[in-house]
Design an enzyme around this catalytic site. Structure first.
Site, mmCIF file in Angstrom:
data_model
loop_
_atom_site.group_PDB
_atom_site.id
_atom_site.type_symbol
_atom_site.label_atom_id
_atom_site.label_comp_id
_atom_site.label_asym_id
_atom_site.label_seq_id
_atom_site.Cartn_x
_atom_site.Cartn_y
_atom_site.Cartn_z
ATOM 1 N N TRP A 196 0.443 -11.855 -5.151
ATOM 2 C CA TRP A 196 0.342 -10.436 -5.500
ATOM 3 C C TRP A 196 0.728 -10.145 -6.939
ATOM 4 C CZ3 TRP A 196 4.375 -6.934 -6.728
ATOM 5 C CH2 TRP A 196 5.666 -7.442 -6.650
ATOM 6 N N HIS B 95 14.506 -6.584 1.232
ATOM 7 C CA HIS B 95 13.916 -5.392 1.864
ATOM 8 C C HIS B 95 14.513 -5.194 3.259
ATOM 9 C CE1 HIS B 95 10.950 -4.330 -1.176
ATOM 10 N NE2 HIS B 95 10.735 -5.620 -1.337
ATOM 11 N N GLU C 237 4.410 4.074 -0.062
ATOM 12 C CA GLU C 237 5.476 4.878 -0.642
ATOM 13 C C GLU C 237 5.108 6.357 -0.749
ATOM 14 O OE1 GLU C 237 6.301 0.730 -2.271
ATOM 15 O OE2 GLU C 237 4.573 1.937 -1.732
ATOM 16 N N ASP D 197 10.951 -2.467 6.339
ATOM 17 C CA ASP D 197 11.303 -2.381 4.924
ATOM 18 C C ASP D 197 12.626 -1.651 4.800
ATOM 19 O OD1 ASP D 197 10.968 -2.278 1.953
ATOM 20 O OD2 ASP D 197 8.944 -2.889 2.475
ATOM 21 N N TRP E 221 -0.090 0.214 0.226
ATOM 22 C CA TRP E 221 1.349 0.444 0.341
ATOM 23 C C TRP E 221 1.620 1.927 0.550
ATOM 24 C CZ3 TRP E 221 4.318 -3.566 1.173
ATOM 25 C CH2 TRP E 221 3.886 -4.832 0.742
ATOM 26 N N TYR F 88 -4.540 -3.524 -4.938
ATOM 27 C CA TYR F 88 -3.544 -2.560 -4.458
ATOM 28 C C TYR F 88 -4.166 -1.161 -4.428
ATOM 29 C CZ TYR F 88 0.541 -5.565 -4.101
ATOM 30 O OH TYR F 88 1.449 -6.522 -3.691
ATOM 31 N N PHE F 89 -4.469 -0.718 -3.229
ATOM 32 C CA PHE F 89 -5.173 0.550 -3.073
ATOM 33 C C PHE F 89 -4.233 1.753 -3.078
ATOM 34 C CE2 PHE F 89 -9.314 -1.077 -0.904
ATOM 35 C CZ PHE F 89 -9.503 -1.945 -1.967
ATOM 36 N N ASP F 90 -2.949 1.535 -3.350
ATOM 37 C CA ASP F 90 -2.061 2.671 -3.600
ATOM 38 C C ASP F 90 -2.123 3.098 -5.056
ATOM 39 O OD1 ASP F 90 -0.899 0.194 -4.206
ATOM 40 O OD2 ASP F 90 1.138 0.970 -4.038
ATOM 41 N N ARG G 34 7.463 2.200 4.869
ATOM 42 C CA ARG G 34 7.906 3.288 3.991
ATOM 43 C C ARG G 34 7.651 4.649 4.628
ATOM 44 N NH1 ARG G 34 6.611 -0.744 0.354
ATOM 45 N NH2 ARG G 34 8.526 -1.430 -0.702
ATOM 46 N N ASP H 292 9.538 -11.516 -0.643
ATOM 47 C CA ASP H 292 9.378 -10.980 -1.993
ATOM 48 C C ASP H 292 10.593 -10.163 -2.409
ATOM 49 O OD1 ASP H 292 8.600 -9.055 -0.006
ATOM 50 O OD2 ASP H 292 7.897 -7.778 -1.637
ATOM 51 N N GLU H 293 10.737 -9.981 -3.715
ATOM 52 C CA GLU H 293 11.701 -9.062 -4.308
ATOM 53 C C GLU H 293 13.074 -9.158 -3.645
ATOM 54 O OE1 GLU H 293 8.695 -5.577 -5.894
ATOM 55 O OE2 GLU H 293 9.480 -5.407 -3.856
#
Length: 774
Positions: free
Chosen positions: A405, A275, A482, A201, A480, A430-432, A172, A338-339
């Site tokens: 996750w 992605h 973003e 990504d 992450w 998740y440390f974001d 990202r 994923d996704e």
């Protein structure tokens, strides 16, 4: 192999039985906490020329080089001597010790360290040894000339999990190679051993693939975008600046070597089948949309642009993974999984024909078929795949390891199927996510994961049998990218929470103690400072909670700080704080009306962190129970009392908002007794990306018995939708005073998402907070 696991099990049992043998650990500040540590008498003085008896194998030699480099800022110089000679420091080999286990014995006569032939244990013993030394040895700005006194100690230690990971997302927002190397140094200090490198990504392709040069020529940068009043994607659009960056293959080799010298394995992630926007922008022929133009995305979302399972696509992916595997010796290759939306596959004639030919029931089965095929290729190279828990859909690939996750459910299912699992649920790993009040923190993706929640995590769910739990090989922190556009912000989000995670990964649950961890962390901040780490300092600040005390009929504000041996000074509606002019916090502070509480942490007469404040609302609805129809679809903070908990929601985070689906929402507040009411206030949230549109109408009715309601007032609302950010819209209605016990508020939703906005035409949702009655 079974013998090694038996030895590990016996050693862990012995260690966990030695709970009482942790003496004075907090005074010596080792993180993660060793599983057995007994303090001795006296100290060892490390100074001048120091001989190190060491074997000639390369693994031991690289531990020696690491230690010598760690002491380069001191007056100590290390001299290698043969393992058969006497040394001030002796590296010993004990083949009975499991991988990564070590013994460390420090006495006034010298230092002895033992591990097995892999020497990983030697390396982790060195980390413990370095933490026993003064933090000043890391001060690059000033040479440490003093003698280094190391307390006498005896340790026998082995990690709880073999996979102790941290993930850096550079897809990202690119992070420079220097920051990657710095993060590897920090991981090594706290005994993490798996670096998950998220390299591709929708928003960027970050690794050079020589056979496909357009992946970096096109896919490694996104163009500058205009961010203005049409930015309906907030909060998921980037800042509009051009963003570029990738790692050459020489960079990757340097990173892998640097990690290996610190006994860290780099696990690359190449996303598939979703992605894939950045890759398809470079090579659109691997998509289902012939003739379609793809772009590197300048905002983040789950996009319909996925790889098409054609033969040329598989050739491309196999070529990419071949080059990746030549660069990364890791046994694991992460393929994402994923996704992956199925919209393109549903419309694709090739995909539908493939499904028919292979007897695949649906597109979920096609994704499983895709993953199985890629797994066979990876297995043919002597490697195994890791995938996010979506790879369970349609059937799990035979040798795959699952990274769970979306909660722990996927990991539980995989463990029951006897697949290896790495637990990394978003709400704990998740440390974001925010680690402090979102109102005053740097912008983050949302959620709330404070230091104590990280520390309390146990990756082995109690619903699993002991045999099933054995398939959980570890856990990891995911950072992450973003919103993380700079190295400074990356470190702010990672630290100090990564230290709490290291203790989850290494230390047996029976040996963990959060109070002890806080005392050790208090000292460790000094070393982080000397290492130039931009760690979050919420540790030295006040965190507020508020709640209605029914027995005292008052609203109470509770304050706490993670910092040990500290004092809290506070003031109500006064931002000037000092020990002489402010209140000393000893018990919850009662409020009878709306107020802002200011507070600061002091120790030894000096302020530590920055002053912080929190506003609270106190009115006739505060702390009162209510009923909702329909029930909320999401209520993440103070469940069941989120609408009347006395704390208003923040525009930049959904945690304190209560979210509803449906055309109308009826909220009935019980005031407890009949009283006069003449005003209703509330707020609703506008965030188009999340399909959240503000209340369009409010109808108010009252009742004495919760059966017969009488209309009191109605109102319609209009809003200014020109801001570029998600906006909190407060609203209120006043009416002639009415005596009532029950107040019913009927909120009418904002209608379908308007034309030109995200999710156009779909039903919007309501996010409401805080209901206030006067």
């Amino acid at each position: 192999m079974k013998k090694v696991y038996w030895i590990v099990a016996v050693l862990l049992t012995l260690i966990s039985c030695g709970e009482g043998r942790h003496t004075s650990i907090q005074a010596n500040g080792i993180i993660p906490l060793p599983n057995e540590m007994v303090m001795g008498r006296g100290t060892y003085i490390l100074q001048g020329e120091t001989s190190v008896a060491i074997s000639e194998d390369e693994a031991s030699q690289k531990v020696f080089r690491y230690l010598a480099n760690a002491l380069k800022n001191t007056s100590v110089t290390l001299k290698r001597v043969s393992q058969t000679e006497p040394g001030d420091i002796c590296f010993l080999t004990d083949s009975l010790l499991p991988d990564e286990a070590y013994t460390l014995d420090v006495s006034s006569g010298g230092i002895k360290i033992s591990s097995n032939e892999t020497a990983a244990g030697l390396f982790y013993a060195i980390q413990s040894l370095l933490q026993l030394m003064p933090a000043e040895i890391y001060n690059a700005g000033r040479k440490y000339d003093g003698k280094i006194e190391i307390p006498a100690v005896n340790m026998t230690d082995v990690p709880r999990f073999p996979h102790r990971g941290a993930m850096m997302d550079v897809g990202r927002n690119f992070q420079p190679k220097e920051e990657v190397l710095k993060f590897l140094d920090l991981m090594a200090m706290y005994k993490l051993n798996k670096f998950h490198f998220h390299l591709t990504d929708d928003q960027g392709w970050r690794i050079e693939i020589k056979k496909y040069p357009r992946l970096i020529e096109v896919g490694s940068h996104r163009n500058q975008t205009q961010v203005g009043h049409c930015d309906y994607y907030y909060p998921r659009r980037f800042d509009g600046k051009e963003q570029r960056g990738f790692y050459t293959q020489e960079d990757i080799k340097e990173i892998v070597k640097y990690a290996s010298d610190r006994f860290i394995t780099v696990i690359p992630e190449i996303e598939m089948p979703g992605h894939a926007s950045a890759a398809l922008a470079a090579y659109p022929e691997f998509s289902c949309g012939l003739g379609k133009t793809y772009v590197v995305r300048d905002y983040f979302d789950v996009f319909d642009e996925v790889y098409c399972p054609k033969e040329n696509t598989f050739t491309f992916l196999e070529d990419v993974l071949t080059e990746v595997m030549q660069l990364f010796p890791s046994h694991y290759i992460h393929i994402g999984g994923d996704e992956c939306p199925k919209k393109a596959w549903k419309k694709c004639s090739h995909c539908q024909a493939l499904m028919k030919r292979e007897g695949l029931e649906d597109e979920e089965a096609l994704q499983s078929w895709f993953i199985h095929r890629m797994e066979r290729f990876v297995n043919s190279k002597g490697r195994d795949i890791i995938g996010w828990d979506e790879i369970l859909e349609g059937g799990l690939a035979p040798n795959a390891t699952v990274m769970s996750w979306r909660g722990e459910e996927g990991g539980i299912e995989a463990a029951r199927q006897k697949h290896k699992v790495i637990m990394t649920p978003g709400d704990r790993c998740y440390f974001d996510h925010y680690q402090e009040s979102p109102e005053f923190a740097p912008l983050a993706i949302g959620g709330f994961l404070p230091l104590d929640s990280v520390y309390a995590y146990d990756p082995t769910p109690a619903v699993l049998t002991s045999e099933e739990q054995s398939y959980i090989i570890g856990t990891q922190a995911n950072i992450w990218g973003e919103y993380i556009q700079t190295p400074e912000y990356f470190e702010y989000m990672a630290f100090p929470r990564l230290l709490a995670m290291s203790e989850v990964q290494w230390t047996q649950p029976g040996n963990k103690n959060f109070d002890s961890f806080l005392r050790r962390l208090d000292k460790e901040f000094r070393r982080l400072d000397f290492c130039g780490v931009n760690a979050c300092r919420n540790f030295y600040e006040v965190n507020f909670t508020g709640a209605w005390n029914e027995s005292l009929q008052t609203y109470e504000v509770t304050m706490k700080t993670f910092c040990p041996n500290a004092e809290i000074y506070y003031a109500v509606n006064d931002s000037v704080l000092s020990p002489s002019s402010s209140g000393f916090y000893t018990k919850p502070v009662g409020l009878s009306a709306d107020a802002t509480v200011y507070a600061v942490v002091y120790r030894d007469g000096k302020p530590l962190g920055k002053p912080v404040h929190q506003s609270f609302v106190v009115n006739k609805a505060t702390g009162r129970p209510y009923q909702c129809k329909p029930l909320p679809s999401a209520e993440k903070g103070n469940e069941g009392i989120g609408l009347t908990d006395g704390i208003r929601g923040y525009a930049r985070d959904l945690r304190r908002w209560v979210i509803f689906r449906g055309d109308t929402v009826r909220v009935t507040v019980d005031l407890g007794r009949t009283m006069p009411v003449s005003k209703v206030a509330f707020a609703s949230l506008w965030r188009p990306y999340d399909m959240l549109w503000p209340v369009s109408e409010l109808h108010i009715s009252t009742s004495a018995d919760n059966k017969v309601f009488t209309s009191a007032h109605s109102g319609k609302f209009t809003y200014d939708f020109t801001p570029t950010e998600g906006t909190c819209f407060p609203a209120s209605l006043s009416f002639p005073e009415i005596m009532a016990r029950y107040v019913c508020l009927e909120f009418v939703y904002g209608g379908p998402c308007p034309k030109g906005y995200y999710h156009e035409g779909q039903p919007s949702r309501l996010a409401i907070d805080e209901i206030e009655l006067y």
